[in-house]
Design a protein around this motif. Structure first.
Motif, PDB file in Angstrom:
ATOM      1  N   LEU A 118      -7.153   4.654 -37.460  1.00  0.00           N
ATOM      2  CA  LEU A 118      -7.252   4.370 -36.029  1.00  0.00           C
ATOM      3  C   LEU A 118      -7.761   5.593 -35.270  1.00  0.00           C
ATOM      4  O   LEU A 118      -8.620   5.475 -34.386  1.00  0.00           O
ATOM      5  N   ILE A 119      -7.264   6.765 -35.618  1.00  0.00           N
ATOM      6  CA  ILE A 119      -7.694   7.993 -34.954  1.00  0.00           C
ATOM      7  C   ILE A 119      -9.180   8.233 -35.197  1.00  0.00           C
ATOM      8  O   ILE A 119      -9.926   8.591 -34.279  1.00  0.00           O
ATOM      9  N   ASP A 120      -9.612   8.003 -36.436  1.00  0.00           N
ATOM     10  CA  ASP A 120     -11.022   8.200 -36.771  1.00  0.00           C
ATOM     11  C   ASP A 120     -11.909   7.180 -36.061  1.00  0.00           C
ATOM     12  O   ASP A 120     -12.958   7.530 -35.505  1.00  0.00           O
ATOM     13  N   ALA A 121     -11.496   5.923 -36.096  1.00  0.00           N
ATOM     14  CA  ALA A 121     -12.328   4.859 -35.520  1.00  0.00           C
ATOM     15  C   ALA A 121     -12.473   5.008 -34.014  1.00  0.00           C
ATOM     16  O   ALA A 121     -13.535   4.718 -33.448  1.00  0.00           O
ATOM     17  N   ARG A 122     -11.410   5.466 -33.350  1.00  0.00           N
ATOM     18  CA  ARG A 122     -11.430   5.588 -31.890  1.00  0.00           C
ATOM     19  C   ARG A 122     -11.746   7.001 -31.418  1.00  0.00           C
ATOM     20  O   ARG A 122     -11.950   7.222 -30.229  1.00  0.00           O
ATOM     21  N   GLY A 123     -11.775   7.962 -32.340  1.00  0.00           N
ATOM     22  CA  GLY A 123     -11.998   9.348 -31.931  1.00  0.00           C
ATOM     23  C   GLY A 123     -10.962   9.803 -30.928  1.00  0.00           C
ATOM     24  O   GLY A 123     -11.296  10.380 -29.885  1.00  0.00           O
ATOM     25  N   LEU A 124      -9.684   9.560 -31.215  1.00  0.00           N
ATOM     26  CA  LEU A 124      -8.621   9.758 -30.232  1.00  0.00           C
ATOM     27  C   LEU A 124      -8.408  11.236 -29.887  1.00  0.00           C
ATOM     28  O   LEU A 124      -8.195  12.072 -30.768  1.00  0.00           O
ATOM     29  N   SER A 125      -8.438  11.523 -28.613  1.00  0.00           N
ATOM     30  CA  SER A 125      -8.025  12.830 -28.098  1.00  0.00           C
ATOM     31  C   SER A 125      -6.504  12.921 -28.179  1.00  0.00           C
ATOM     32  O   SER A 125      -5.814  11.926 -28.432  1.00  0.00           O
ATOM     33  N   ASP A 126      -5.956  14.117 -27.926  1.00  0.00           N
ATOM     34  CA  ASP A 126      -4.497  14.253 -27.890  1.00  0.00           C
ATOM     35  C   ASP A 126      -3.891  13.311 -26.860  1.00  0.00           C
ATOM     36  O   ASP A 126      -2.840  12.703 -27.097  1.00  0.00           O
ATOM     37  N   GLU A 127      -4.558  13.183 -25.709  1.00  0.00           N
ATOM     38  CA  GLU A 127      -4.012  12.346 -24.636  1.00  0.00           C
ATOM     39  C   GLU A 127      -4.006  10.867 -25.021  1.00  0.00           C
ATOM     40  O   GLU A 127      -3.007  10.159 -24.801  1.00  0.00           O
ATOM     41  N   ALA A 128      -5.096  10.399 -25.593  1.00  0.00           N
ATOM     42  CA  ALA A 128      -5.167   8.995 -26.003  1.00  0.00           C
ATOM     43  C   ALA A 128      -4.191   8.719 -27.142  1.00  0.00           C
ATOM     44  O   ALA A 128      -3.540   7.662 -27.174  1.00  0.00           O
ATOM     45  N   LEU A 129      -4.072   9.659 -28.074  1.00  0.00           N
ATOM     46  CA  LEU A 129      -3.115   9.504 -29.159  1.00  0.00           C
ATOM     47  C   LEU A 129      -1.691   9.483 -28.620  1.00  0.00           C
ATOM     48  O   LEU A 129      -0.853   8.698 -29.089  1.00  0.00           O
ATOM     49  N   ALA A 130      -1.415  10.329 -27.634  1.00  0.00           N
ATOM     50  CA  ALA A 130      -0.087  10.350 -27.029  1.00  0.00           C
ATOM     51  C   ALA A 130       0.250   8.997 -26.410  1.00  0.00           C
ATOM     52  O   ALA A 130       1.388   8.515 -26.518  1.00  0.00           O
ATOM     53  N   PHE A 131      -0.727   8.362 -25.771  1.00  0.00           N
ATOM     54  CA  PHE A 131      -0.483   7.036 -25.191  1.00  0.00           C
ATOM     55  C   PHE A 131      -0.147   6.030 -26.289  1.00  0.00           C
ATOM     56  O   PHE A 131       0.790   5.232 -26.141  1.00  0.00           O
ATOM     57  N   VAL A 132      -0.887   6.045 -27.386  1.00  0.00           N
ATOM     58  CA  VAL A 132      -0.650   5.092 -28.480  1.00  0.00           C
ATOM     59  C   VAL A 132       0.757   5.270 -29.054  1.00  0.00           C
ATOM     60  O   VAL A 132       1.509   4.304 -29.214  1.00  0.00           O
ATOM     61  N   ILE A 133       1.121   6.505 -29.359  1.00  0.00           N
ATOM     62  CA  ILE A 133       2.437   6.759 -29.950  1.00  0.00           C
ATOM     63  C   ILE A 133       3.544   6.466 -28.948  1.00  0.00           C
ATOM     64  O   ILE A 133       4.569   5.857 -29.292  1.00  0.00           O
ATOM     65  N   ALA A 134       3.364   6.877 -27.691  1.00  0.00           N
ATOM     66  CA  ALA A 134       4.390   6.637 -26.679  1.00  0.00           C
ATOM     67  C   ALA A 134       4.567   5.141 -26.408  1.00  0.00           C
ATOM     68  O   ALA A 134       5.676   4.677 -26.144  1.00  0.00           O
ATOM     69  N   HIS A 135       3.481   4.379 -26.467  1.00  0.00           N
ATOM     70  CA  HIS A 135       3.565   2.921 -26.336  1.00  0.00           C
ATOM     71  C   HIS A 135       4.480   2.356 -27.420  1.00  0.00           C
ATOM     72  O   HIS A 135       5.353   1.514 -27.139  1.00  0.00           O
ATOM     73  N   GLU A 136       4.300   2.816 -28.650  1.00  0.00           N
ATOM     74  CA  GLU A 136       5.138   2.315 -29.744  1.00  0.00           C
ATOM     75  C   GLU A 136       6.581   2.776 -29.577  1.00  0.00           C
ATOM     76  O   GLU A 136       7.520   2.016 -29.838  1.00  0.00           O
ATOM     77  N   MET A 137       6.781   4.008 -29.155  1.00  0.00           N
ATOM     78  CA  MET A 137       8.133   4.486 -28.894  1.00  0.00           C
ATOM     79  C   MET A 137       8.824   3.625 -27.830  1.00  0.00           C
ATOM     80  O   MET A 137      10.024   3.336 -27.923  1.00  0.00           O
ATOM     81  N   ALA A 138       8.072   3.221 -26.834  1.00  0.00           N
ATOM     82  CA  ALA A 138       8.632   2.409 -25.755  1.00  0.00           C
ATOM     83  C   ALA A 138       9.180   1.088 -26.285  1.00  0.00           C
ATOM     84  O   ALA A 138      10.208   0.594 -25.804  1.00  0.00           O
ATOM     85  N   HIS A 139       8.510   0.500 -27.262  1.00  0.00           N
ATOM     86  CA  HIS A 139       9.032  -0.730 -27.867  1.00  0.00           C
ATOM     87  C   HIS A 139      10.424  -0.493 -28.449  1.00  0.00           C
ATOM     88  O   HIS A 139      11.325  -1.330 -28.300  1.00  0.00           O
ATOM     89  N   SER A 140      10.610   0.650 -29.119  1.00  0.00           N
ATOM     90  CA  SER A 140      11.921   0.960 -29.695  1.00  0.00           C
ATOM     91  C   SER A 140      12.951   1.246 -28.614  1.00  0.00           C
ATOM     92  O   SER A 140      14.092   0.777 -28.689  1.00  0.00           O
ATOM     93  N   ILE A 141      12.566   2.021 -27.618  1.00  0.00           N
ATOM     94  CA  ILE A 141      13.493   2.376 -26.537  1.00  0.00           C
ATOM     95  C   ILE A 141      13.976   1.134 -25.795  1.00  0.00           C
ATOM     96  O   ILE A 141      15.170   0.985 -25.496  1.00  0.00           O
ATOM     97  N   LEU A 142      13.054   0.239 -25.471  1.00  0.00           N
ATOM     98  CA  LEU A 142      13.381  -0.955 -24.697  1.00  0.00           C
ATOM     99  C   LEU A 142      13.906  -2.101 -25.560  1.00  0.00           C
ATOM    100  O   LEU A 142      14.213  -3.172 -25.036  1.00  0.00           O
ATOM    101  N   GLU A 143      14.007  -1.873 -26.854  1.00  0.00           N
ATOM    102  CA  GLU A 143      14.541  -2.875 -27.792  1.00  0.00           C
ATOM    103  C   GLU A 143      13.814  -4.209 -27.670  1.00  0.00           C
ATOM    104  O   GLU A 143      14.416  -5.279 -27.617  1.00  0.00           O
ATOM    105  N   HIS A 144      12.511  -4.158 -27.656  1.00  0.00           N
ATOM    106  CA  HIS A 144      11.719  -5.369 -27.475  1.00  0.00           C
ATOM    107  C   HIS A 144      11.898  -6.368 -28.618  1.00  0.00           C
ATOM    108  O   HIS A 144      11.864  -7.584 -28.397  1.00  0.00           O
ATOM    109  N   GLU A 145      12.086  -5.868 -29.835  1.00  0.00           N
ATOM    110  CA  GLU A 145      12.296  -6.784 -30.958  1.00  0.00           C
ATOM    111  C   GLU A 145      13.581  -7.583 -30.748  1.00  0.00           C
ATOM    112  O   GLU A 145      13.617  -8.796 -30.945  1.00  0.00           O
TER     113      GLU A 145
END
Length: 258
Positions: A118-145
């Protein structure tokens, strides 16, 4: 969950207080079925399957982006642990694979999986990568499952007892139930976008650069959707994120204060 009003109130309070400590942005979810431990246990097989598949393909672990992934993840963990009592106790971890058919996902117990593809395909900067990881963390924090499973159980006959694993079987094979749960799934994605943006901003990542990821999603969107629309359209997600930029900048500026 009234995430927007809670976030707005807490961001304003944080701005008034000053300083660069991690900021609590959400409340602990309430009124959910089963226990967090039951949901985490039932979903653990997802990670094991991906890890085994990656190992067989000699694609387990980072190869090119180890420093970037470690740097971003460690900064975000500090913010994630500040959110709820449960989040503070989760064994946050990052599993990296190099599988082209995997992107990123989170388990309920704070285990995050991301593919370097994903990082290679999108050429993710630190900021864009931070959004992706933080989005996933938010699912865990908010107990979406757990929220999804609880909502699903309420839509099924109540005289039949169901375990968490029973609910996963229903979601895998009951398309009607999954379609009915589309609003719950889509709201969860919007909440994860919003909280992810603000978590990453609080960790010091510029909000406008974070949105590069979603801008790319909009540009590449074909408009095709699956049988169940689990995610809102990228255009809607980007519009909602743009509305949250003022809050995100408040957090980012607070982080920069001495």
């Amino acid at each position: 969950m009234a995430v927007v009003s809670r976030l707005a109130a807490l961001v304003v309070a944080a701005a008034l207080c000053g300083g660069s400590a991690a900021v609590q942005l959400v409340d602990e979810p309430r009124g959910l079925g089963w226990s967090a431990a039951e949901v985490a246990s039932a979903s653990s097989a997802s990670l094991q399957q991906v890890v085994e598949r990656a190992a067989r393909a000699d694609a387990l672990g980072c190869a090119q982006h180890c420093g970037q992934l470690g740097r971003v993840f460690q900064r975000l963990v500090v913010e994630a642990r500040a959110q709820t009592r449960r989040a503070a106790q989760l064994p946050w971890s990052l599993t990296v694979v190099r599988l082209p058919d995997e992107a990123a996902f989170a388990l309920p117990d704070g285990q995050i999986v991301i593919s370097e593809a994903l990082i290679d395909a999108r050429g993710l900067s630190d900021e864009a990568l931070a959004f992706v990881i933080a989005h996933e963390m938010a699912h865990s924090i908010l107990e979406h499952e757990r929220q999804l499973l609880t909502a699903g159980r309420l839509l099924l006959p109540r005289q039949v007892e169901r375990s968490v694993r029973d609910m996963y079987v229903e979601l895998d094979h009951n398309l009607g139930l999954l379609k009915t749960l589309e609003p719950v799934l889509q709201q969860g994605e919007l909440e994860a976008d919003e909280l992810g943006l603000l978590l990453a901003a609080s960790a010091g990542y510029a909000p406008n650069r974070q949105l590069e990821f979603m801008q790319n999603e909009v540009a590449e969107d074909s408009g095709r959707r699956g049988l169940a629309a689990t995610h809102p359209a990228p255009t809607e997600r980007l519009e909602r994120l743009m509305e949250r930029l003022p809050l995100a900048w408040r957090l980012h500026e607070k982080r920069a204060e001495p």
